[in-house]
Design a protein around this motif. Structure first.
Motif, PDB file in Angstrom:
ATOM      1  N   ASN A 298       0.896  -1.364  -0.142  1.00  9.44           N
ATOM      2  CA  ASN A 298      -0.151  -0.021   0.102  1.00  9.44           C
ATOM      3  C   ASN A 298       0.939   1.141   0.089  1.00  9.44           C
ATOM      4  N   SER A 299       0.604   2.208  -0.918  1.00  7.03           N
ATOM      5  CA  SER A 299       1.862   3.114  -1.018  1.00  7.03           C
ATOM      6  C   SER A 299       1.231   4.135  -0.224  1.00  7.03           C
ATOM      7  N   GLN A 300       0.128   4.235   0.464  1.00  5.33           N
ATOM      8  CA  GLN A 300      -0.343   5.048   1.630  1.00  5.33           C
ATOM      9  C   GLN A 300       0.526   4.987   2.842  1.00  5.33           C
ATOM     10  N   TYR A 301       0.920   3.828   2.969  1.00  2.05           N
ATOM     11  CA  TYR A 301       1.874   3.906   4.329  1.00  2.05           C
ATOM     12  C   TYR A 301       2.929   4.691   4.360  1.00  2.05           C
ATOM     13  N   PRO A 302       3.318   4.975   5.646  1.00  4.49           N
ATOM     14  CA  PRO A 302       4.624   5.493   5.679  1.00  4.49           C
ATOM     15  C   PRO A 302       5.764   4.933   5.292  1.00  4.49           C
ATOM     16  N   PRO A 303       6.551   5.630   4.792  1.00  2.00           N
ATOM     17  CA  PRO A 303       8.106   4.896   4.419  1.00  2.00           C
ATOM     18  C   PRO A 303       8.384   3.746   5.152  1.00  2.00           C
ATOM     19  N   ILE A 304       8.664   4.178   6.485  1.00  2.00           N
ATOM     20  CA  ILE A 304       9.099   3.174   7.602  1.00  2.00           C
ATOM     21  C   ILE A 304       8.341   1.858   7.212  1.00  2.00           C
ATOM     22  N   LEU A 305       6.891   1.941   7.476  1.00  2.00           N
ATOM     23  CA  LEU A 305       6.340   0.800   7.514  1.00  2.00           C
ATOM     24  C   LEU A 305       6.378   0.086   6.294  1.00  2.00           C
ATOM     25  N   GLN A 306       6.547   0.830   5.113  1.00  2.00           N
ATOM     26  CA  GLN A 306       6.466   0.180   3.879  1.00  2.00           C
ATOM     27  C   GLN A 306       7.989  -0.867   4.053  1.00  2.00           C
ATOM     28  N   LYS A 307       8.902  -0.094   4.298  1.00  2.00           N
ATOM     29  CA  LYS A 307      10.266  -0.825   4.329  1.00  2.00           C
ATOM     30  C   LYS A 307      10.342  -2.154   5.141  1.00  2.00           C
ATOM     31  N   LEU A 308       9.681  -1.874   6.406  1.00  2.00           N
ATOM     32  CA  LEU A 308       9.557  -3.004   7.191  1.00  2.00           C
ATOM     33  C   LEU A 308       8.720  -3.985   6.673  1.00  2.00           C
ATOM     34  N   ASN A 309       7.700  -3.746   6.009  1.00  2.00           N
ATOM     35  CA  ASN A 309       6.686  -4.617   5.470  1.00  2.00           C
ATOM     36  C   ASN A 309       7.518  -5.449   4.144  1.00  2.00           C
ATOM     37  N   TYR A 310       8.342  -4.756   3.441  1.00  2.00           N
ATOM     38  CA  TYR A 310       9.239  -5.215   2.501  1.00  2.00           C
ATOM     39  C   TYR A 310       9.926  -6.444   3.176  1.00  2.00           C
ATOM     40  N   LEU A 311      10.734  -5.806   3.906  1.00  2.00           N
ATOM     41  CA  LEU A 311      11.697  -6.922   4.709  1.00  2.00           C
ATOM     42  C   LEU A 311      11.003  -8.205   5.357  1.00  2.00           C
ATOM     43  N   MET A 312       9.729  -7.874   5.910  1.00  2.00           N
ATOM     44  CA  MET A 312       8.700  -8.979   6.322  1.00  2.00           C
ATOM     45  C   MET A 312       8.751 -10.039   5.321  1.00  2.00           C
ATOM     46  N   GLN A 313       8.538  -9.608   3.979  1.00  2.00           N
ATOM     47  CA  GLN A 313       8.103 -10.403   2.807  1.00  2.00           C
ATOM     48  C   GLN A 313       9.349 -10.992   2.255  1.00  2.00           C
ATOM     49  N   THR A 314      10.518 -10.407   2.108  1.00  2.00           N
ATOM     50  CA  THR A 314      11.825 -10.799   1.352  1.00  2.00           C
ATOM     51  C   THR A 314      12.575 -11.344   2.460  1.00  2.00           C
ATOM     52  N   ARG A 315      12.801 -11.142   3.637  1.00  2.00           N
ATOM     53  CA  ARG A 315      14.041 -11.612   4.429  1.00  2.00           C
ATOM     54  C   ARG A 315      13.371 -12.198   5.843  1.00  2.00           C
ATOM     55  N   ARG A 316      11.893 -12.353   5.718  1.00  2.00           N
ATOM     56  CA  ARG A 316      11.256 -12.992   6.892  1.00  2.00           C
ATOM     57  C   ARG A 316      11.486 -12.356   8.279  1.00  2.00           C
ATOM     58  N   MET A 317      11.427 -10.952   8.136  1.00  2.00           N
ATOM     59  CA  MET A 317      11.698 -10.224   9.424  1.00  2.00           C
ATOM     60  C   MET A 317      10.352 -10.384  10.383  1.00  2.00           C
ATOM     61  N   LYS A 318      10.767 -10.583  11.491  1.00  2.00           N
ATOM     62  CA  LYS A 318       9.497 -10.910  12.378  1.00  2.00           C
ATOM     63  C   LYS A 318      10.048 -10.091  13.704  1.00  2.00           C
ATOM     64  N   PRO A 319       8.932  -9.997  14.619  1.00  2.00           N
ATOM     65  CA  PRO A 319       9.275  -9.508  16.154  1.00  2.00           C
ATOM     66  C   PRO A 319      10.074 -10.653  16.971  1.00  2.00           C
ATOM     67  N   ILE A 320      10.957 -10.412  17.509  1.00  2.00           N
ATOM     68  CA  ILE A 320      11.934 -11.635  18.068  1.00  2.00           C
ATOM     69  C   ILE A 320      12.116 -11.091  19.653  1.00  2.00           C
ATOM     70  N   ILE A 321      12.049  -9.903  20.184  1.00  2.00           N
ATOM     71  CA  ILE A 321      12.265 -10.074  21.629  1.00  2.00           C
ATOM     72  C   ILE A 321      11.730  -8.489  22.121  1.00  2.00           C
ATOM     73  N   ILE A 322      11.187  -8.528  23.260  1.00  2.00           N
ATOM     74  CA  ILE A 322      10.750  -7.335  24.217  1.00  2.00           C
ATOM     75  C   ILE A 322      11.471  -6.943  24.948  1.00  2.00           C
ATOM     76  N   VAL A 323      12.024  -5.667  24.787  1.00  2.00           N
ATOM     77  CA  VAL A 323      12.990  -4.887  25.894  1.00  2.00           C
ATOM     78  C   VAL A 323      11.965  -3.886  26.592  1.00  2.00           C
ATOM     79  N   ASP A 324      12.218  -4.108  28.259  1.00  2.00           N
ATOM     80  CA  ASP A 324      11.163  -3.229  28.942  1.00  2.00           C
ATOM     81  C   ASP A 324      12.344  -2.617  30.079  1.00  2.00           C
ATOM     82  N   TYR A 325      12.101  -1.087  30.332  1.00  2.00           N
ATOM     83  CA  TYR A 325      12.860  -0.712  31.440  1.00  2.00           C
ATOM     84  C   TYR A 325      11.933   0.662  31.628  1.00  2.00           C
ATOM     85  N   ASP A 326      12.624   1.041  33.038  1.00  2.00           N
ATOM     86  CA  ASP A 326      12.190   2.393  33.574  1.00  2.00           C
ATOM     87  C   ASP A 326      13.174   3.423  33.320  1.00  2.00           C
TER      88      ASP A 326
END
Length: 227
Positions: free
Chosen positions: A117-145
């Motif tokens: 979708n060309s209406q998505y912000p460029p950052i979201l488009q780039k992540l979406n492309y990497l998810m499709q081509t390099r199997r990018m996925k969420p891997i770890i949660i980092v939490d702190y105060d």
């Protein structure tokens, strides 16, 4: 709009060292206005990596340049969800971001790409492309105060990050509380110093403690090791 890289230095320190530095900085810098009455807020980030663990390996090797995607929320609130792309290059960092909806966040948490979708912000488009081509996925949660201080001169930001924890349970990301484990030895924390073109001398002198240990590793890297 021109992009702006910032200097960023990180130090491992103990509670006594943080107390000394905080006592000094309170006379020179202001608490971040978003920190609330106690001057602290919680940060939770969901980091991504690809099938080959490229982000982790590049961080370990000190590859230059390198990039990481993350989704970030504050105080476990879903009213503001941000997708960020952080780039490290020649010792400086560049952070670009865009807001995303809860529905978009939930789909990304599942590791499911969107339809193009060309209406998505460029950052979201780039992540979406990497998810499709390099199997990018969420891997770890980092939490702190975080306890943040800011200064207009040099656009300086000094932050003290405590209770740094990791969680591999990525589907818990939006929950009010999550299952997590600490990744630093008891009593150890991270101090970060960020600025634009210059760091004022009066701030340098007040964060100088001979026992501070500078570190090149990110919270993402530490949490991946001890997940």
């Amino acid at each position: 709009m021109a992009v702006k890289y910032r200097h960023e230095f990180k130090y491992i320190c103990n509670e006594m060292e943080l107390a000394v530095i905080a006592g000094r900085l309170q006379r020179l810098m202001k608490p971040d206005k978003n920190a609330g009455e106690k001057g602290i807020y919680n940060i939770r980030s969901l980091y991504f990596d690809d099938y080959y663990n490229t982000c982790f390996q590049e961080n370990e090797a000190g590859t230059d340049p390198r990039e990481k995607f993350r989704i970030r929320i504050y105080n476990a609130a879903t009213s503001r969800i941000t997708l960020e792309l952080k780039r490290k290059e020649r010792g400086k960092t560049l952070k670009q971001s865009c807001p995303i909806t809860i529905e978009q966040c939930q789909q990304l948490m599942k590791g499911t790409p969107f339809s193009a979708n060309s209406q998505y912000p460029p950052i979201l488009q780039k992540l979406n492309y990497l998810m499709q081509t390099r199997r990018m996925k969420p891997i770890i949660i980092v939490d702190y105060d975080r306890t943040p201080y800011v200064c207009q001169d040099g656009n300086v930001r000094v932050t003290m990050d405590r209770n740094i924890s990791s969680s591999p349970y990525v589907m818990d990301f939006l929950n009010l509380s999550i299952r997590k484990r600490p990744i630093m030895p008891a009593g150890q924390h991270i101090l970060e110093v960020k600025y634009d073109e210059f760091l004022p001398d009066y701030i340098i002198k007040n964060i100088e403690i001979s026992t501070l240990r500078q570190t090149a590793f990110s919270k993402f890297y530490l949490c991946r090791i001890y997940k």
